[in-house]
Scaffold this motif. Structure first.
Motif, PDB file in Angstrom:
ATOM      1  N   THR A 664      -7.761  -1.370   4.658  1.00 52.21           N
ATOM      2  CA  THR A 664      -7.604   0.055   5.022  1.00 52.21           C
ATOM      3  C   THR A 664      -6.190   0.551   4.759  1.00 52.21           C
ATOM      4  O   THR A 664      -5.893   1.723   5.027  1.00 52.21           O
ATOM      5  N   LEU A 665      -5.314  -0.333   4.277  1.00 46.79           N
ATOM      6  CA  LEU A 665      -3.935   0.070   4.009  1.00 46.79           C
ATOM      7  C   LEU A 665      -3.901   1.112   2.896  1.00 46.79           C
ATOM      8  O   LEU A 665      -4.476   0.910   1.825  1.00 46.79           O
ATOM      9  N   SER A 666      -3.244   2.249   3.134  1.00 46.32           N
ATOM     10  CA  SER A 666      -3.157   3.327   2.140  1.00 46.32           C
ATOM     11  C   SER A 666      -1.860   4.081   2.343  1.00 46.32           C
ATOM     12  O   SER A 666      -1.127   3.868   3.316  1.00 46.32           O
ATOM     13  N   LEU A 667      -1.592   4.980   1.435  1.00 45.05           N
ATOM     14  CA  LEU A 667      -0.380   5.799   1.507  1.00 45.05           C
ATOM     15  C   LEU A 667      -0.396   6.660   2.771  1.00 45.05           C
ATOM     16  O   LEU A 667       0.627   6.837   3.438  1.00 45.05           O
ATOM     17  N   GLU A 668      -1.559   7.167   3.125  1.00 45.13           N
ATOM     18  CA  GLU A 668      -1.662   8.034   4.292  1.00 45.13           C
ATOM     19  C   GLU A 668      -1.422   7.255   5.582  1.00 45.13           C
ATOM     20  O   GLU A 668      -0.763   7.743   6.510  1.00 45.13           O
ATOM     21  N   THR A 669      -1.961   6.025   5.684  1.00 47.21           N
ATOM     22  CA  THR A 669      -1.776   5.252   6.916  1.00 47.21           C
ATOM     23  C   THR A 669      -0.312   4.871   7.096  1.00 47.21           C
ATOM     24  O   THR A 669       0.216   4.893   8.219  1.00 47.21           O
ATOM     25  N   VAL A 670       0.381   4.533   5.997  1.00 46.34           N
ATOM     26  CA  VAL A 670       1.793   4.191   6.101  1.00 46.34           C
ATOM     27  C   VAL A 670       2.612   5.421   6.485  1.00 46.34           C
ATOM     28  O   VAL A 670       3.527   5.355   7.322  1.00 46.34           O
ATOM     29  N   ALA A 671       2.302   6.577   5.880  1.00 50.38           N
ATOM     30  CA  ALA A 671       3.027   7.803   6.205  1.00 50.38           C
ATOM     31  C   ALA A 671       2.853   8.163   7.681  1.00 50.38           C
ATOM     32  O   ALA A 671       3.799   8.579   8.362  1.00 50.38           O
ATOM     33  N   PHE A 672       1.631   7.982   8.179  1.00 43.20           N
ATOM     34  CA  PHE A 672       1.383   8.285   9.602  1.00 43.20           C
ATOM     35  C   PHE A 672       2.127   7.305  10.491  1.00 43.20           C
ATOM     36  O   PHE A 672       2.656   7.675  11.538  1.00 43.20           O
TER      37      PHE A 672
END
Length: 765
Positions: A664-672
């Motif tokens: 589930t790791l993605s750019l959006e999860t890291v940004a959040f």
């Protein structure tokens, strides 16, 4: 399982398409080549004959001119005067002179000198009585009386047609007689020079004209009589030839002779009026290209066979990526690949579905690139770099007459989770807005400062005041936010400029207005133009200019700072105040720079100021010193910003290294996770790491898969799932593309127990 391509209708359609692409132009070209082969060959032959005839004409004209010049010299040669020739003592010298003239031309078989009403005729071999001469040299078609008359009455050069001449020994030769009266050009000549020319001397010049083709070559005199002819194969009768030559004109003509088509080429001499003619049957041109037809048919068959093979290869090359895309689409959809791909439209439908899915992913990345460009626009003001292609891709337009920037900010420390979510919704709302009633539109920009958001406004100014129009736009933006949210953030508004290249200045001003706002209440608006100014503006630098300078240094925008310093110094150059007052004014600039440096933590800047900077230097030197200080501050700000971003990126990299196996790791999860906008994460990560976010995660997963392939014997599917990658077939294809081996081959080559595990891996591949 090996796929049978011929079961696919799409594959067969590709084959037929390539065959039609090959055959249609090939058939047209074959017909065109065959139809034009005869015409081109005929044209080449006729042009060649024309050139050869022209060349023969030039050579023969030259020879005839040479004979005329010899006759002229004879007419003025005292050795060949009538009295000299008749003198028994000097006659031998005259005969030798004739022999010398004969030797000057290679085509002269014999030459004679005759004086009118004389009973003797002279040659290079001696003196002869005319009756004896007529008896020894007998012409088949030229009687003695006619010969005598022509010699006495010729007033212009005459070329007799080729005739059979019998010499005293009985040997017969075909020769031409060329009579030139002397003196040439005289209306009352006193004699005649007669040349006997072997027909072979002229016919040899036209022997090569026909080449291997049948036909005739003629040389006609100015009255149309045949003087020389050279025949190969077919021959014309005298009657047919005469009828043909009566209305013949120079050039290339087509005539029917005896019911057959003939090609006639002729040229005419301007010197003596002679015509040079070749006549060839046209039918032989067609026979010359019969072998071309056989060759074309054979070549056509070969090309069709080779083209069919190439069509199959090309069709397979074109269909193979489609087949792979179909398999990929099936694997992504979790569907089993059908054995028969011949169902109408199935391949393209699957590809279309897959493209739609990936297009949606690309659409997610587009805002990041758009935000990065707008951030650079606010920093450097380089709107000219926005090409029409980028404008269309990012849906940006800077075609209005006026532009300014708004900075919208929040109090990050006191925000609840609900307010943070509301802030994100507000950013999405302001990403692109239209205000038709004010003829304005705006584009939102996520800034590196996490508690601030930029809004670029472009509008056309109507008849009202500029500041009033700006205020109406700001109020329209506030109203737009109030319609959706309960509270609105604080706003700083920069000055309006006529060019989008000056948006970086308006951004600095908006940041200054936001930072120096009077109220911290939500919804407050601060205009840079309304910031307090000094009262004596006629010579003191306005406060808003100093504030703008300070803010440009804090933002690290050297271009704007340099422009402010330069403009201020130039104004001092043109002022008429005393030197002391001017120096005092300069302290404002220096104090603003030093104060800003101190606020940024650069406390040692004062030590770098020379004691005589203000009083000991000229204004130009002072400007250079101030610009040097500005450059140092901006460089320090850039360095601090990069260090801050690097620190955040280091934390993000550490987070990815720890969680890369999470699918589930993605750019959006890291940004959040780090409370940073996705576009900022994407842009900063690429700048600092040299590769983008997705590539880094893929690299980590690849390294772990390669490590486990070397050190474990676990099934390939389990390894791929453990590193967070769900699409096993796609992973295998990418793995082979990067390493040149499949995972099973890689394990077999580099793992000590790879031989035992390779068979189980083949099932996954």
């Amino acid at each position: 399982m090996k796929r049978n391509y011929f079961k696919s209708r799409l594959f067969l359609k590709y084959i037929w398409s390539y065959l039609f692409i090959l055959l249609i132009p090939l058939v047209c070209m074959t017909i065109f080549i065959y139809e034009n082969a005869v015409t081109n060959l005929r044209s080449e032959i006729e042009q060649s004959r024309l050139a050869q005839l022209t060349q023969a004409k030039v050579i023969i004209d030259g020879r005839m001119k040479e004979l005329s010049e010899i006759a002229t010299r004879i007419s003025y040669d005292k050795r060949l005067a009538r009295y000299q020739v008749h003198d028994p003592v000097s006659s031998w010298e005259s005969i030798q002179a004739l022999d010398q003239y004969k030797a000057t031309s290679s085509i002269i078989g014999e030459m004679y000198l005759y004086f009118h009403q004389d009973d003797k005729i002279y040659s290079s071999k001696g003196l002869n009585n005319f009756d004896v001469f007529a008896k020894n040299i007998r012409f088949k078609n030229w009687s003695k009386d006619t010969l005598y008359r022509d010699l006495n009455e010729a007033t212009y050069p005459i070329m007799r047609p080729a005739d059979i001449v019998t010499n005293p020994s009985g040997v017969q030769e075909t020769m031409l007689a060329y009579l030139i009266p002397i003196t040439p050009g005289s209306s009352s000549p006193h004699g005649t020079v007669m040349y006997l020319i072997k027909e072979s001397e002229l016919s040899s010049l036209i022997d090569s004209i026909l080449g291997s083709y049948q036909g005739q070559t003629y040389i006609l005199d100015n009255e149309g009589h045949i003087m020389v002819d050279n025949r190969q194969g077919e021959a014309l009768t005298e009657k047919d030839a005469q009828a043909l030559f009566d209305d013949l004109s120079p050039g290339i003509q087509d005539r029917n002779i005896n019911g057959q088509a003939h090609s006639i080429v002729s040229v005419k001499s301007e010197n003596n009026g002679w015509s040079y003619v070749t006549i060839m049957p046209s039918a032989q041109f067609f026979s010359s290209v019969l072998h071309v037809r056989s060759f074309i048919i054979m070549l056509f068959i070969i090309v069709v066979l080779v083209g069919a093979a190439i069509a199959v290869v090309l069709a397979r090359m074109q269909y193979q990526p489609i087949s792979m895309l179909v398999e990929f689409a099936a694997s992504k959809a979790g569907a089993k690949r059908p054995d028969d791909a011949s169902a109408s439209g199935n391949e393209l439908d699957r590809i279309r579905t897959a493209l739609q899915e990936y297009s949606s992913r690309v659409d997610l990345q587009e805002p990041f690139a758009r935000n990065h460009f707008l951030s650079m626009l606010l920093k450097y003001g380089s709107a000219q770099s926005l090409t029409p292609e980028l404008q269309e891709a990012f849906d940006l337009r800077f075609d209005r007459t006026h532009h300014f920037v708004m900075v919208i900010g929040w109090d990050e420390e006191n925000m609840s989770e609900t307010e943070k979510q509301e802030r994100q919704d507000m950013i999405e709302l302001l990403a692109q807005i239209e205000i038709p009633e004010l003829n304005a539109h705006g584009y939102g920009v996520e800034l590196s400062q996490l508690n601030q958001f930029g809004l670029i406004i472009s509008f056309n100014l109507g008849g009202q005041d500029e500041f009033s129009h700006i205020r109406q736009i700001v109020e329209a933006v506030r109203s737009n936010m109030l319609e959706t949210f309960d509270t609105i953030p604080m706003i700083g508004v920069g000055t309006c400029y006529p060019s989008p290249d000056q948006l970086n200045q308006s951004f600095i001003e908006a940041c200054s207005a936001f930072e120096l706002r009077v109220s911290n209440d939500y919804g407050s608006v601060t205009y840079f133009e309304k910031l307090s100014q000094t009262h004596d503006q006629e010579f003191w630098i306005p406060n808003n200019t100093l504030l703008k300078l300070s803010q440009s240094l804090k933002q690290g925008s050297y271009d704007v700072a340099a422009q402010i310093v330069h403009s201020a110094i130039q104004n001092l150059h043109t002022s008429e105040h005393s030197a002391l007052l001017i120096r005092c004014v300069c302290f404002d600039l220096l104090n603003s720079i030093l104060k800003t440096a101190s606020e940024l933590g650069h406390h040692g800047m004062l030590q770098e100021v020379a004691p005589n900077m203000i009083y000991g230097n000229s204004l130009d030197e002072l400007e250079r010193s101030l610009l040097k200080l500005c450059a140092q501050i901006c460089a320090q700000v850039e360095q601090n910003t990069q260090q801050e971003e690097q620190s955040i990126i280091d934390q993000i990299v550490a987070y990815i290294d720890e969680h890369y196996a999470d699918n589930t790791l993605s750019l959006e999860t890291v940004a959040f996770e780090f409370s940073i906008s996705p576009s900022h994460v994407s842009r900063s990560f690429k700048e600092k790491m040299g590769l983008n976010f997705i590539q880094y995660i893929w690299q980590k997963r690849m390294e772990e898969v390669m490590h486990q392939l070397k050190t474990t014997s676990d099934p390939l599917k389990d390894i791929i799932l453990r590193v967070g990658y769900l699409d096993t077939p796609n992973f295998i294809r990418k793995f082979k593309k990067e390493t040149g081996y499949t995972p099973g081959q890689y394990r077999k080559m580099f793992s000590p127990d790879g031989q035992a595990a390779s068979e189980s891996d083949l099932d996954g591949e």
